[in-house]
Design a protein around this motif. Structure first.
Motif, PDB file in Angstrom:
ATOM      1  N   ALA A   9       0.806  -1.182   0.036  1.00 23.48           N
ATOM      2  CA  ALA A   9      -0.002  -0.144   0.084  1.00 23.48           C
ATOM      3  C   ALA A   9       0.994   1.346  -0.040  1.00 23.48           C
ATOM      4  N   SER A  10       0.394   2.312  -0.496  1.00 23.88           N
ATOM      5  CA  SER A  10       1.102   3.683  -0.501  1.00 23.88           C
ATOM      6  C   SER A  10       0.145   4.607   0.273  1.00 23.88           C
ATOM      7  N   LEU A  11       0.696   5.752   0.614  1.00 20.63           N
ATOM      8  CA  LEU A  11      -0.398   6.717   1.318  1.00 20.63           C
ATOM      9  C   LEU A  11      -1.365   7.082   0.800  1.00 20.63           C
ATOM     10  N   ARG A  12      -1.315   7.086  -0.709  1.00 20.09           N
ATOM     11  CA  ARG A  12      -2.410   7.365  -1.650  1.00 20.09           C
ATOM     12  C   ARG A  12      -3.528   6.469  -1.477  1.00 20.09           C
ATOM     13  N   ASP A  13      -3.184   5.120  -1.122  1.00 15.37           N
ATOM     14  CA  ASP A  13      -4.238   4.255  -0.960  1.00 15.37           C
ATOM     15  C   ASP A  13      -5.235   4.536   0.423  1.00 15.37           C
ATOM     16  N   ALA A  14      -4.706   5.271   1.136  1.00 17.67           N
ATOM     17  CA  ALA A  14      -5.437   5.115   2.591  1.00 17.67           C
ATOM     18  C   ALA A  14      -6.821   5.291   2.561  1.00 17.67           C
ATOM     19  N   LYS A  15      -7.134   6.372   1.723  1.00 20.84           N
ATOM     20  CA  LYS A  15      -8.707   6.428   1.728  1.00 20.84           C
ATOM     21  C   LYS A  15      -9.594   5.271   1.257  1.00 20.84           C
ATOM     22  N   ALA A  16      -9.097   4.561   0.026  1.00 17.62           N
ATOM     23  CA  ALA A  16      -9.737   3.530  -0.384  1.00 17.62           C
ATOM     24  C   ALA A  16      -9.762   2.354   0.595  1.00 17.62           C
ATOM     25  N   ILE A  17      -8.489   2.166   1.334  1.00 18.05           N
ATOM     26  CA  ILE A  17      -8.503   1.236   2.341  1.00 18.05           C
ATOM     27  C   ILE A  17      -9.428   1.527   3.344  1.00 18.05           C
ATOM     28  N   ALA A  18      -9.417   2.624   4.042  1.00 12.92           N
ATOM     29  CA  ALA A  18     -10.567   3.094   4.817  1.00 12.92           C
ATOM     30  C   ALA A  18     -11.998   2.900   4.377  1.00 12.92           C
ATOM     31  N   GLU A  19     -12.293   3.161   3.107  1.00  9.91           N
ATOM     32  CA  GLU A  19     -13.572   3.090   2.534  1.00  9.91           C
ATOM     33  C   GLU A  19     -14.071   1.368   2.712  1.00  9.91           C
ATOM     34  N   ILE A  20     -13.036   0.604   2.258  1.00 12.32           N
ATOM     35  CA  ILE A  20     -13.069  -0.812   2.324  1.00 12.32           C
ATOM     36  C   ILE A  20     -13.453  -1.255   3.870  1.00 12.32           C
ATOM     37  N   ARG A  46     -10.794   5.934  10.050  1.00 14.92           N
ATOM     38  CA  ARG A  46      -9.864   4.931   9.595  1.00 14.92           C
ATOM     39  C   ARG A  46      -8.852   5.362   8.560  1.00 14.92           C
ATOM     40  N   GLN A  47      -8.890   6.333   7.780  1.00 12.18           N
ATOM     41  CA  GLN A  47      -8.186   6.635   6.774  1.00 12.18           C
ATOM     42  C   GLN A  47      -6.967   7.408   7.621  1.00 12.18           C
ATOM     43  N   ALA A  48      -7.110   7.994   8.735  1.00  9.90           N
ATOM     44  CA  ALA A  48      -6.011   8.693   9.511  1.00  9.90           C
ATOM     45  C   ALA A  48      -5.241   7.396  10.024  1.00  9.90           C
ATOM     46  N   PHE A  49      -6.097   6.467  10.600  1.00  4.31           N
ATOM     47  CA  PHE A  49      -5.413   5.124  11.064  1.00  4.31           C
ATOM     48  C   PHE A  49      -4.426   4.644  10.063  1.00  4.31           C
ATOM     49  N   TRP A  50      -4.988   4.311   8.910  1.00  5.80           N
ATOM     50  CA  TRP A  50      -4.268   3.542   7.731  1.00  5.80           C
ATOM     51  C   TRP A  50      -2.994   4.277   7.203  1.00  5.80           C
ATOM     52  N   ARG A  51      -3.305   5.679   7.106  1.00  2.00           N
ATOM     53  CA  ARG A  51      -2.344   6.638   6.624  1.00  2.00           C
ATOM     54  C   ARG A  51      -0.905   6.523   7.539  1.00  2.00           C
ATOM     55  N   GLU A  52      -1.195   6.420   9.044  1.00  2.74           N
ATOM     56  CA  GLU A  52      -0.226   6.131   9.935  1.00  2.74           C
ATOM     57  C   GLU A  52       0.407   4.899   9.860  1.00  2.74           C
ATOM     58  N   ALA A  53      -0.354   3.837   9.776  1.00  2.00           N
ATOM     59  CA  ALA A  53       0.035   2.408   9.485  1.00  2.00           C
ATOM     60  C   ALA A  53       1.168   2.391   8.215  1.00  2.00           C
ATOM     61  N   ILE A  54       0.492   2.952   7.359  1.00  2.00           N
ATOM     62  CA  ILE A  54       1.485   2.644   6.066  1.00  2.00           C
ATOM     63  C   ILE A  54       2.659   3.451   6.182  1.00  2.00           C
ATOM     64  N   ASP A  55       2.453   4.852   6.580  1.00  2.00           N
ATOM     65  CA  ASP A  55       3.711   5.446   6.805  1.00  2.00           C
ATOM     66  C   ASP A  55       4.671   5.047   7.687  1.00  2.00           C
ATOM     67  N   LEU A  56       4.558   4.297   8.877  1.00  2.00           N
ATOM     68  CA  LEU A  56       5.194   3.656   9.706  1.00  2.00           C
ATOM     69  C   LEU A  56       5.508   2.255   9.719  1.00  2.00           C
ATOM     70  N   CYS A  57       4.905   1.714   8.598  1.00  2.00           N
ATOM     71  CA  CYS A  57       4.960   0.467   8.099  1.00  2.00           C
ATOM     72  C   CYS A  57       4.781  -0.610   9.374  1.00  2.00           C
ATOM     73  N   GLU A  58       3.816  -0.173  10.257  1.00  2.00           N
ATOM     74  CA  GLU A  58       3.352  -1.025  11.244  1.00  2.00           C
ATOM     75  C   GLU A  58       1.831  -0.829  11.297  1.00  2.00           C
ATOM     76  N   PRO A  59       1.108  -1.971  11.059  1.00  2.00           N
ATOM     77  CA  PRO A  59       1.699  -3.192  10.429  1.00  2.00           C
ATOM     78  C   PRO A  59       1.863  -2.831   8.945  1.00  2.00           C
ATOM     79  N   GLN A  60       2.545  -3.842   8.393  1.00  2.00           N
ATOM     80  CA  GLN A  60       2.737  -3.762   6.943  1.00  2.00           C
ATOM     81  C   GLN A  60       1.504  -3.993   6.184  1.00  2.00           C
TER      82      GLN A  60
END
Length: 172
Positions: A9-20, A46-60
């Motif tokens: 995932a890239s940071l640009r995916d965070a919104k789509a991940i949150a929507e799913i 959820r978008q804020a959570f997944w953005r941070e997760a993607i940015d920190l690679c935690e989780p992958q």
């Protein structure tokens, strides 16, 4: 029919991940959680959570897609459970968009997570799921996971108490 592709995932995916994430939770947990609790799940949070997760690679985080249409995601890393060896990985979250259920998305995501955990040196993987989440239990048991006895715990979601169960399988 094009095949399902899985990529980091890239940071640009965070919104789509949150929507799913929100759509899948609202559909999968109907009957488990009250409507008001399901309605309170927010794409923005959820978008804020997944953005941070993607940015920190935690989780992958990995995403499944066909022709750049996002179909699902998986988050995985070392186990968060106390007392687990560093060789134990964990599926932190795995969701497919409801319109893509039963199309192989889960299997593609599981394969990617398994490969990623093996690359990290994990020899075992665990995950937690609600005891009444029959769809998830069926999927993971078909993928070779076994229920761990005596791991049931009660979690509060909103104002509802749900039983969670840990599943595990070998990666070797």
């Amino acid at each position: 029919m094009p095949s399902i592709q899985v990529r980091p995932a890239s940071l640009r995916d965070a919104k789509a991940i949150a929507e799913i994430h929100v759509a899948a939770v609202q559909d999968a947990y109907k009957g488990l959680l009250p409507e008001a609790t399901l309605d309170s799940f927010s794409v923005q949070k959820r978008q804020a959570f997944w953005r941070e997760a993607i940015d920190l690679c935690e989780p992958q985080v990995m995403v499944a897609h066909i022709d750049n249409e996002m179909m699902g995601f998986v988050g995985f890393d070392r186990s968060r459970d106390k007392g687990t060896p560093s060789s134990t990985g964990e599926i932190w979250a795995m969701y497919a968009a409801p319109q893509h259920w039963d199309k192989g998305v889960g299997l593609a995501l599981w394969d990617a997570a398994r490969d990623g955990l093996q690359e990290e040196g994990c020899t075992k993987v665990t995950l937690w799921t609600y005891l009444r989440n029959e769809r998830a239990l069926r999927f993971f048991e078909l993928a070779g996971f076994k229920r761990e006895l005596n791991t049931t715990k009660t979690t509060e979601v909103g104002n509802v108490r749900l039983e969670e169960l840990r599943l595990q399988r070998s990666l070797v």
